[in-house]
Design a protein around this motif. Structure first.
Motif, mmCIF file in Angstrom:
data_model
loop_
_atom_site.group_PDB
_atom_site.id
_atom_site.type_symbol
_atom_site.label_atom_id
_atom_site.label_comp_id
_atom_site.label_asym_id
_atom_site.label_seq_id
_atom_site.Cartn_x
_atom_site.Cartn_y
_atom_site.Cartn_z
ATOM 1 N N LEU A 37 24.675 -4.597 16.699
ATOM 2 C CA LEU A 37 25.512 -4.891 15.553
ATOM 3 C C LEU A 37 26.833 -5.095 15.357
ATOM 4 O O LEU A 37 27.630 -5.044 14.696
ATOM 5 N N ARG A 38 27.277 -5.650 16.725
ATOM 6 C CA ARG A 38 28.805 -6.052 16.726
ATOM 7 C C ARG A 38 29.195 -6.971 15.766
ATOM 8 O O ARG A 38 28.302 -7.996 15.591
ATOM 9 N N GLY A 39 30.066 -6.851 15.159
ATOM 10 C CA GLY A 39 30.638 -7.930 14.137
ATOM 11 C C GLY A 39 29.796 -7.645 12.618
ATOM 12 O O GLY A 39 30.316 -8.250 11.665
ATOM 13 N N LEU A 89 24.870 3.447 13.581
ATOM 14 C CA LEU A 89 25.226 2.058 13.413
ATOM 15 C C LEU A 89 26.571 1.843 14.052
ATOM 16 O O LEU A 89 26.786 0.591 14.652
ATOM 17 N N ALA A 90 27.463 2.840 14.072
ATOM 18 C CA ALA A 90 28.606 2.706 14.636
ATOM 19 C C ALA A 90 28.281 2.472 16.187
ATOM 20 O O ALA A 90 29.338 1.498 17.000
ATOM 21 N N SER A 121 30.908 -1.895 12.155
ATOM 22 C CA SER A 121 32.058 -1.300 11.233
ATOM 23 C C SER A 121 31.422 -0.464 10.093
ATOM 24 O O SER A 121 30.624 -1.095 9.595
ATOM 25 N N VAL A 122 31.817 0.778 9.615
ATOM 26 C CA VAL A 122 30.952 1.520 8.829
ATOM 27 C C VAL A 122 31.902 2.068 7.660
ATOM 28 O O VAL A 122 33.254 2.605 8.090
ATOM 29 N N ALA A 148 18.760 2.587 12.040
ATOM 30 C CA ALA A 148 19.455 1.652 12.711
ATOM 31 C C ALA A 148 18.972 0.394 13.300
ATOM 32 O O ALA A 148 19.442 -0.782 13.062
ATOM 33 N N TRP A 149 17.461 0.593 13.720
ATOM 34 C CA TRP A 149 16.801 -0.552 14.290
ATOM 35 C C TRP A 149 16.476 -1.435 13.057
ATOM 36 O O TRP A 149 16.655 -2.619 13.429
ATOM 37 N N LEU A 150 16.133 -0.884 11.831
ATOM 38 C CA LEU A 150 16.029 -1.904 10.904
ATOM 39 C C LEU A 150 17.191 -2.905 10.486
ATOM 40 O O LEU A 150 17.006 -3.859 9.772
ATOM 41 N N ALA A 151 18.293 -2.129 10.715
ATOM 42 C CA ALA A 151 19.750 -2.972 10.535
ATOM 43 C C ALA A 151 19.912 -4.149 11.598
ATOM 44 O O ALA A 151 20.727 -5.040 11.253
ATOM 45 N N THR A 152 19.069 -4.169 12.799
ATOM 46 C CA THR A 152 19.220 -5.225 13.679
ATOM 47 C C THR A 152 18.631 -6.347 13.588
ATOM 48 O O THR A 152 17.670 -6.397 12.800
#
Length: 281
Positions: free
Chosen positions: A19-21, A43-44, A49-50, A258-262
């Motif tokens: 999730l960099r960037g 996520l961080a 960024s959160v 967090a995985w769903l966010a990738t």
């Protein structure tokens, strides 16, 4: 990501900072013992960024009490995987119909002008009961916080994503439900169960609505999670209902979210996903 039948070997090697960037807003992240805090830390750690949303007066009125928001922010900041990422916080009472759009706008500005990931984790606790005990005010209170505010957040988020270049990658929405439609349901929390059930029911419709903007929408049922709200014999009885003999911990659903966010999860949308550790009702 590759669109070939077989990705190149380098694409199979997981990026330690997937999730960099990217940027994320996590609502209901005001307690270090809560799911929102655990999600924000994951996520961080993955490079994002959160922005942490909090409504401290709500937690202060609960048996578990409130944390100092400075301590919550420090905990998430300590987990940052990317030294260039940042952690910010924004207060807000999401029972106010104007608050969701305002919160999303402030979070977006604080994170540099774009929001990629929205995790709607907040909820109204207490002020509920069985069918014979609830009234119109109870229903309205839970509707305002548990459902209306989530839909207004998603609406504001969708409008922002629509203004980006077509099919900008990284768009993710994750909502939270509570397994109210499984086995015995939640007969002692009728208002809460109703509003959380509404989010589960609207998941596929929202996923379809946001698909044109390359945004995935999923809802997670974390199951019983130890966030400090139960102790004693009742706690032990519920622990025994898990095959592992323990409650879910906040980081258990946080790993899924967090995985769903990738980008690995870009083909998963419109789903209500359980993270219950085999919980046996």
């Amino acid at each position: 990501m590759s669109r070939l039948p077989n990705p190149a070997p380098e694409e199979l090697r997981r990026d330690p900072l997937p999730l960099r960037g990217r940027t994320a807003l996590v609502t209901g992240a005001s307690r270090r013992g809560g799911i929102g805090h655990a999600v924000a830390r994951r996520l961080a750690a993955y490079g994002a960024s959160v922005c942490l949303h909090h409504h401290v007066p709500h937690d202060a009125a609960m048996p578990w009490g409130a944390d100092r928001i400075e301590d919550v922010v420090a905990s998430v900041r300590a987990a940052l995987g990317d030294p260039d990422a940042r952690v910010v916080e924004e207060p807000g009472d999401l029972a106010d119909p104007a608050a969701p759009a305002g919160l999303l706008a402030r979070a977006t500005e604080a994170l540099g002008g774009r929001l990629d990931i929205l995790v709607a984790n907040h909820a109204l606790n207490g002020s509920d009961g069985p069918l014979d005990a609830i009234d119109a005010a109870t229903l309205d209170a839970h509707w305002a916080v548990d459902t209306r505010s989530v839909l207004l957040l998603v609406q504001a988020y969708a409008r922002q994503r629509a203004a980006l270049p077509p099919r900008t990658p990284g768009g993710r929405v994750v909502m939270m439900t509570s397994g109210q439609d499984i086995a015995g349901g939640m007969p002692g929390e009728i208002a809460y169960a109703l509003q959380k059930g509404a989010l589960a029911s609207i998941t596929r419709s929202l996923a379809t609505a946001l698909a044109e903007h390359a945004v995935t929408v999923n809802t997670v049922n974390p199951g019983p999670v130890d966030t400090g709200w139960l102790t004693g014999e009742a706690y032990d009885a519920i622990a025994a209902m898990f095959p592992a003999g323990r409650w879910g911990m906040p980081d258990d659903p946080a790993r899924l979210i967090a995985w769903l966010a990738t980008d690995e999860a870009e083909w998963v949308t419109g789903q209500v996903i359980g993270s219950e550790g085999g919980f046996r009702r």
